[in-house]
Motif scaffolding. Structure first.
Motif, short mmCIF file in Angstrom:
data_model
loop_
_atom_site.label_atom_id
_atom_site.label_comp_id
_atom_site.label_asym_id
_atom_site.label_seq_id
_atom_site.Cartn_x
_atom_site.Cartn_y
_atom_site.Cartn_z
N LEU A 245 30.26 45.34 29.45
CA LEU A 245 31.28 44.34 29.17
C LEU A 245 32.59 44.79 29.81
O LEU A 245 32.76 45.95 30.17
CB LEU A 245 31.46 44.19 27.66
CG LEU A 245 30.19 43.91 26.84
CD1 LEU A 245 30.54 43.74 25.37
CD2 LEU A 245 29.43 42.72 27.38
N GLY A 246 33.54 43.83 29.93
CA GLY A 246 34.84 44.17 30.47
C GLY A 246 35.04 43.67 31.89
O GLY A 246 34.36 42.75 32.34
N TYR A 247 35.96 44.31 32.61
CA TYR A 247 36.33 43.84 33.94
C TYR A 247 36.91 44.98 34.76
O TYR A 247 37.40 45.98 34.22
CB TYR A 247 37.36 42.71 33.85
CG TYR A 247 38.70 43.17 33.31
CD1 TYR A 247 39.73 43.56 34.18
CD2 TYR A 247 38.94 43.25 31.95
CE1 TYR A 247 40.95 44.01 33.70
CE2 TYR A 247 40.15 43.69 31.45
CZ TYR A 247 41.15 44.07 32.32
OH TYR A 247 42.36 44.53 31.84
N PHE A 248 36.87 44.80 36.06
CA PHE A 248 37.59 45.67 36.99
C PHE A 248 38.36 44.74 37.92
O PHE A 248 37.77 43.89 38.58
CB PHE A 248 36.63 46.55 37.79
CG PHE A 248 37.31 47.37 38.86
CD1 PHE A 248 38.25 48.33 38.52
CD2 PHE A 248 37.00 47.17 40.19
CE1 PHE A 248 38.88 49.08 39.51
CE2 PHE A 248 37.62 47.92 41.18
CZ PHE A 248 38.56 48.88 40.84
N ALA A 249 39.69 44.87 37.94
CA ALA A 249 40.52 43.90 38.65
C ALA A 249 41.56 44.60 39.51
O ALA A 249 42.22 45.54 39.07
CB ALA A 249 41.23 42.98 37.65
N ALA A 250 41.70 44.11 40.75
CA ALA A 250 42.77 44.53 41.65
C ALA A 250 43.66 43.31 41.89
O ALA A 250 43.17 42.25 42.30
CB ALA A 250 42.19 45.04 42.96
N TYR A 251 44.95 43.44 41.63
CA TYR A 251 45.82 42.27 41.70
C TYR A 251 47.26 42.68 42.01
O TYR A 251 47.65 43.84 41.83
CB TYR A 251 45.78 41.49 40.38
CG TYR A 251 46.06 42.32 39.15
CD1 TYR A 251 47.35 42.48 38.66
CD2 TYR A 251 45.01 42.94 38.46
CE1 TYR A 251 47.60 43.23 37.52
CE2 TYR A 251 45.25 43.70 37.33
CZ TYR A 251 46.55 43.83 36.86
OH TYR A 251 46.80 44.59 35.73
N THR A 252 48.03 41.71 42.49
CA THR A 252 49.45 41.92 42.73
C THR A 252 50.25 41.41 41.54
O THR A 252 49.79 40.55 40.78
CB THR A 252 49.92 41.21 44.01
OG1 THR A 252 49.82 39.78 43.83
CG2 THR A 252 49.08 41.64 45.21
N VAL A 253 51.46 41.93 41.40
CA VAL A 253 52.33 41.55 40.29
C VAL A 253 53.73 41.31 40.83
O VAL A 253 54.31 42.18 41.50
CB VAL A 253 52.40 42.64 39.20
CG1 VAL A 253 53.25 42.17 38.02
CG2 VAL A 253 51.01 43.04 38.74
N ASP A 254 54.29 40.13 40.54
CA ASP A 254 55.71 39.89 40.81
C ASP A 254 56.39 39.59 39.48
O ASP A 254 55.90 38.77 38.68
CB ASP A 254 55.91 38.71 41.76
CG ASP A 254 57.37 38.59 42.20
OD1 ASP A 254 58.00 39.64 42.44
OD2 ASP A 254 57.89 37.45 42.28
N THR A 255 57.50 40.25 39.20
CA THR A 255 58.17 40.17 37.91
C THR A 255 59.58 39.64 38.07
O THR A 255 60.33 40.08 38.95
CB THR A 255 58.21 41.56 37.23
OG1 THR A 255 56.88 42.08 37.14
CG2 THR A 255 58.83 41.49 35.85
#
Length: 261
Positions: A245-255
């Motif tokens: 179960l769960g996830y593995f994620a690669a992502y960008t973040v703009d704040t």
């Protein structure tokens, strides 16, 4: 009995909820922000335990590699929590996670999309008679011309954000399936707990489709069962192999931040 399905293999597994066999849960995140990045390993518990807790999984081997061949063996900082030491997340790269724990192997990959930036934020007080008093926060950004973009928007405040808005367990997901290449404007509702002078922090995450599918199904489960300690009768779609179960994620973040006027 309950049915659990692994998104990668489309296999349905029937589980006796009275004494369910523990399942591996993996939560892995790689971003374009400065590391370290974290992978958390735990095991599910029984359905009928009133205070359900997920036991940490120590002593595992966790390795993350990118598509340029750079590899990082994560270090266990506390029981079940593993952190990178030299990896740097970059848009356009694909990351592979390999985990060996308790004699079993798990793997997943995720491609980090190109970054999309928040163009602007602004707030408006809701007019009287239009629902709960409070403020609406508008998030503006431009969807790229290439189709197949997926987004998650998180928002936090110096005061709790209410009701149909976003907090630690609720979030908003978007796809450009019907709005490809358009100027996007998304609204976040902040209720009576938010007042002038409070700071709202908004994060725009560019995620891949597998991450979108995980959080989309997770959102459905959370809406159907708001009990924080209840094991849902189905698990969210996972991009991790071997029934994890769960996830593995690669992502960008703009704040971006905005103060309620």
């Amino acid at each position: 009995m309950a049915a659990f399905c692994c998104a990668g293999c489309q296999q349905v597994v029937t589980i006796d909820l009275n004494q369910a066999n523990p399942h591996m849960v993996i939560e892995g995140n790689i971003t374009d922000q400065r590391g370290p990045y974290t992978v958390i390993l735990s095991k599910t518990g029984d359905y009928f335990i009133s205070a359900l807790s997920f036991a940490a999984v120590p002593g595992a081997q966790v390795v993350v590699t990118d598509d340029l061949g750079q590899s990082d063996t994560l270090k266990e900082t506390v029981s079940g929590t593993y952190q990178s030491t030299r990896l740097q997340g970059l848009p356009g790269r694909t990351y592979q996670m390999n985990v060996v724990a308790g004699g079993a192997a798990y793997s997943a990959s995720s491609s980090m999309p190109q970054k999309v930036y928040i163009d602007s934020l602004y707030t408006l007080a809701r007019p009287a008679g239009r629902g709960e008093p409070g403020f609406d926060i508008y998030v503006n950004f431009k969807d790229p011309p290439q189709p197949g973009n997926y987004y998650r928007i998180n928002a936090t405040s110096s005061a709790p954000i209410s009701a149909d808005s976003i907090d630690g367990r609720r979030y908003r997901l978007y796809t450009d399936k019907l709005t490809n290449g358009n100027e996007m404007q998304e609204r976040i509702r902040a209720g009576r707990n938010v007042s002038p002078g409070d700071t709202i922090t908004v994060e725009l995450l560019c995620i891949d489709k597998a991450s979108y599918d995980f959080f989309n199904t997770l959102s459905d489960i959370l809406q159907s069962d708001q009990a924080a300690t209840s094991l849902a009768p189905a698990n969210p779609n996972s991009n991790i192999s071997n029934g994890s179960l769960g996830y593995f994620a690669a992502y960008t973040v703009d704040t971006r931040k905005i103060v309620i006027p």
